[in-house]
Motif scaffolding. Structure first.
Motif, PDB file in Angstrom:
ATOM      1  N   UNK A   1      -0.469  31.004 -25.934  1.00  0.00           N
ATOM      2  CA  UNK A   1      -0.720  32.186 -26.684  1.00  0.00           C
ATOM      3  C   UNK A   1       0.437  33.101 -26.194  1.00  0.00           C
ATOM      4  N   UNK A   2       0.992  34.261 -26.832  1.00  0.00           N
ATOM      5  CA  UNK A   2       1.526  35.324 -26.587  1.00  0.00           C
ATOM      6  C   UNK A   2       0.761  36.608 -26.710  1.00  0.00           C
ATOM      7  N   UNK A   3       1.145  37.697 -26.490  1.00  0.00           N
ATOM      8  CA  UNK A   3       0.315  39.027 -26.501  1.00  0.00           C
ATOM      9  C   UNK A   3       1.308  39.917 -26.407  1.00  0.00           C
ATOM     10  N   UNK A   4       0.932  41.402 -26.810  1.00  0.00           N
ATOM     11  CA  UNK A   4       1.936  42.295 -26.695  1.00  0.00           C
ATOM     12  C   UNK A   4       1.841  42.699 -25.127  1.00  0.00           C
ATOM     13  N   UNK A   5       3.126  42.770 -24.829  1.00  0.00           N
ATOM     14  CA  UNK A   5       3.256  42.881 -23.311  1.00  0.00           C
ATOM     15  C   UNK A   5       3.540  41.540 -22.475  1.00  0.00           C
ATOM     16  N   UNK A   6       3.267  40.723 -23.154  1.00  0.00           N
ATOM     17  CA  UNK A   6       3.123  39.386 -22.483  1.00  0.00           C
ATOM     18  C   UNK A   6       4.034  38.314 -23.476  1.00  0.00           C
ATOM     19  N   UNK A   7       5.519  38.380 -23.291  1.00  0.00           N
ATOM     20  CA  UNK A   7       6.298  37.739 -23.997  1.00  0.00           C
ATOM     21  C   UNK A   7       7.394  37.306 -23.159  1.00  0.00           C
ATOM     22  N   UNK A   8       8.039  36.123 -23.640  1.00  0.00           N
ATOM     23  CA  UNK A   8       9.119  35.539 -22.930  1.00  0.00           C
ATOM     24  C   UNK A   8      10.332  36.641 -22.858  1.00  0.00           C
ATOM     25  N   UNK A   9      11.318  36.090 -22.360  1.00  0.00           N
ATOM     26  CA  UNK A   9      12.381  37.150 -22.083  1.00  0.00           C
ATOM     27  C   UNK A   9      13.785  36.391 -22.550  1.00  0.00           C
ATOM     28  N   UNK A  10      14.803  37.177 -23.180  1.00  0.00           N
ATOM     29  CA  UNK A  10      16.100  36.554 -23.409  1.00  0.00           C
ATOM     30  C   UNK A  10      16.972  36.437 -22.289  1.00  0.00           C
ATOM     31  N   UNK A  11      17.655  35.128 -22.171  1.00  0.00           N
ATOM     32  CA  UNK A  11      18.344  34.761 -20.851  1.00  0.00           C
ATOM     33  C   UNK A  11      19.296  35.976 -20.521  1.00  0.00           C
ATOM     34  N   UNK A  12      19.838  36.459 -21.485  1.00  0.00           N
ATOM     35  CA  UNK A  12      20.815  37.596 -21.150  1.00  0.00           C
ATOM     36  C   UNK A  12      20.074  38.657 -20.474  1.00  0.00           C
ATOM     37  N   UNK A  13      18.941  39.116 -20.900  1.00  0.00           N
ATOM     38  CA  UNK A  13      18.173  40.413 -20.641  1.00  0.00           C
ATOM     39  C   UNK A  13      17.783  39.995 -19.073  1.00  0.00           C
ATOM     40  N   UNK A  14      17.085  38.735 -18.855  1.00  0.00           N
ATOM     41  CA  UNK A  14      16.812  38.097 -17.496  1.00  0.00           C
ATOM     42  C   UNK A  14      17.897  38.327 -16.422  1.00  0.00           C
TER      43      UNK A  14
END
Length: 274
Positions: A123-136
């Motif tokens: 699962x994912x949840x609000x505030x618990x999401x993956x991140x784009x590699x550029x943002x990382x």
């Protein structure tokens, strides 16, 4: 499309196939005018690439690391297919590709209510999401970046900054019941640029040094350089190989079909040398 084997001293194309767009195959009149057989089934470029790799392994080609650009690296099915063949890879990613940063992962399945089948999907949840590699990449501290010289050019050494962090690919993992394994995210940021230039995902060993995946991913330069030489020295750029008849000449002329001019679709296999 072509599959090439490369070392630091040179490269050799060992497989070629003409990619035919689906809209051509759906338009049978157009396909027949181009000489395309009626029984040719559509295959995506990643599907063709995986078939070339399977054939190379079946023919006894020594296993190596598969290199590919983001057109292939962004395809989870392609990366999984390479892994299923028992091969490592170092492939490009688009800046928008999503990953789970080190120390994060999708949530486990929901607790079972006691009724029906127990939940199994991550699962994912609000505030618990993956991140784009550029943002990382933009969030990494200054000390995460190191200058690595990967080639001596004619007038200066090529020494951009690189960072490598452990991540988990996140593409549609909410349809999975287990988290994906960690991989290396390699990021290249040339001096003077306002943001990173390239992103790579690699299944290099966890103990690999930063220099090792850098040197491996940059082996694509060898292929690209050799293709430029073929265009200059052998007229590859003038070869009419982008049509079916040009790529599939009569049998007595098959010796003319040596290299495909679509250099952007190269898959490079080479040995990992820690």
């Amino acid at each position: 499309m072509s599959l090439s084997i490369a070392t630091q001293r040179g490269s050799l194309p060992i497989a070629w196939q003409l990619y035919v767009p689906k809209e051509w195959l759906d338009d049978r009149d157009r396909a027949r005018r181009a000489g395309i057989p009626d029984d040719l089934a559509f295959e995506t470029k990643p599907q063709i690439a995986l078939a070339q790799l399977r054939e190379a392994l079946a023919s006894g080609v020594a296993p190596g690391i598969v290199l590919a650009d983001a057109g292939y690296g962004d395809q989870t099915a392609f990366r999984d297919g390479v892994t299923e063949l028992g091969l490592l890879y170092a492939v490009g990613l688009r800046p928008s590709a999503s990953v789970w940063a080190l120390g994060t992962a999708p949530l486990p399945p929901r607790p079972w209510s006691g009724r029906g089948k127990p939940p199994t999907l991550l699962r994912r949840a609000p505030g618990h999401q993956p991140i784009a590699v550029k943002e990382l990449a933009m969030q990494l501290p200054v000390n995460a970046w190191q200058t690595v010289t990967w080639r001596e050019a004619s007038n200066a050494a090529l020494s951009p900054s690189f960072a490598a962090v452990r991540v988990r690919p996140a593409h549609r993992d909410y349809w999975r019941s287990t988290v994906r394994d960690e991989e290396w995210l390699l990021i290249e940021w040339p001096d003077g640029d306002t943001e990173p230039l390239k992103y790579f995902l690699t299944t290099a060993p966890g103990e690999a040094t930063l220099e090792q995946p850098v040197l491996v991913t940059k082996m694509r330069w060898r292929i690209e350089s050799d293709y430029q030489d073929l265009k200059r020295e052998f007229g590859l750029g003038h070869y009419e190989g982008r049509g079916w008849r040009g790529f599939h000449p009569p049998r007595h002329a098959e010796c003319r079909c040596i290299w495909v001019s679509d250099g952007s679709a190269i898959q490079d296999a080479l040995r990992w040398t820690p």
